[in-house]
Write an enzyme that holds these catalytic residues in place. Sequence first.
Site, PDB file in Angstrom:
ATOM      1  CB  SER A   1      42.077 -24.457  18.588  1.00  0.00           C
ATOM      2  OG  SER A   1      41.427 -23.839  19.694  1.00  0.00           O
TER       3      SER A   1
ATOM      4  CE1 TYR B   1      42.996 -28.560  21.959  1.00  0.00           C
ATOM      5  CE2 TYR B   1      42.523 -26.224  22.281  1.00  0.00           C
ATOM      6  CZ  TYR B   1      42.295 -27.413  21.621  1.00  0.00           C
ATOM      7  OH  TYR B   1      41.355 -27.468  20.622  1.00  0.00           O
TER       8      TYR B   1
END
Length: 245
Positions: A142, A155
């Site tokens: 990501s 995250y």
Amino acid sequence: MNNIEGKVVVITGASSGLGEETARYLAEKGASVVLGARRVENLERIASQIKAKGGLATYLKMDVTNIEEVKALVAKGVEVFGKIDVIINNAGIMPLAPLAALKVDEWNQMIDVNIKGVLNGIAAALPLFQAQSSGHFINLASIAGLNVNPGSVVYSGTKFAVRAISDGLRKEVGKDIRTTIITPGLIESELQFGSSDEATSQFIQQVYKDAIPAISIAKAAAYAIDQPANVDINELIIRPTVQEV
């Protein structure tokens, strides 16, 4: 030349979003796809639609946090199609919230799915790839694995880990096995609905108005797979032109 045709591709998190779109796109390109996720009704629908269009697909209900179930998914591909050429470790969750919200259960879930899920995929496929002296790992990271923002700390930590694991894997597996990190920015998927923190969720919904379609990631995966065996695409970063970070 089409280096995708005839390859067998295992995809985790294939019941929606990036995984579903990638499965459909690769099947159109001639790959045989092996779909894994928890929502078996979605897998059944997607596989049926792929086969209705002349594609090859099979599926198995599984959870990436369970190593035996990931091994079973790889075994399913070998059983049905005779081999595995690629595993796309796509499954992931994104319940964003400030650290002060102390959503410890969600932290643990992200670690289990986003990090351990990738490691389980590697553990399931690596012995097979080594035995056949070929194979391709594609791990979904990501933009959050490149830059940390408030609310995405845990995250981001999981996605930094995916990038580290992937790069270390590349250095360990040698010349016969390829390793690709796909790093999405704002891409349309269910990830945007994962936050239980109301303020963070509202912010995410606003930001995701700039998201680009999931087919962008499917095409990136196809590009990496389509290269000659001696070409290793190590990382692809895909984001909207308007996304700054």
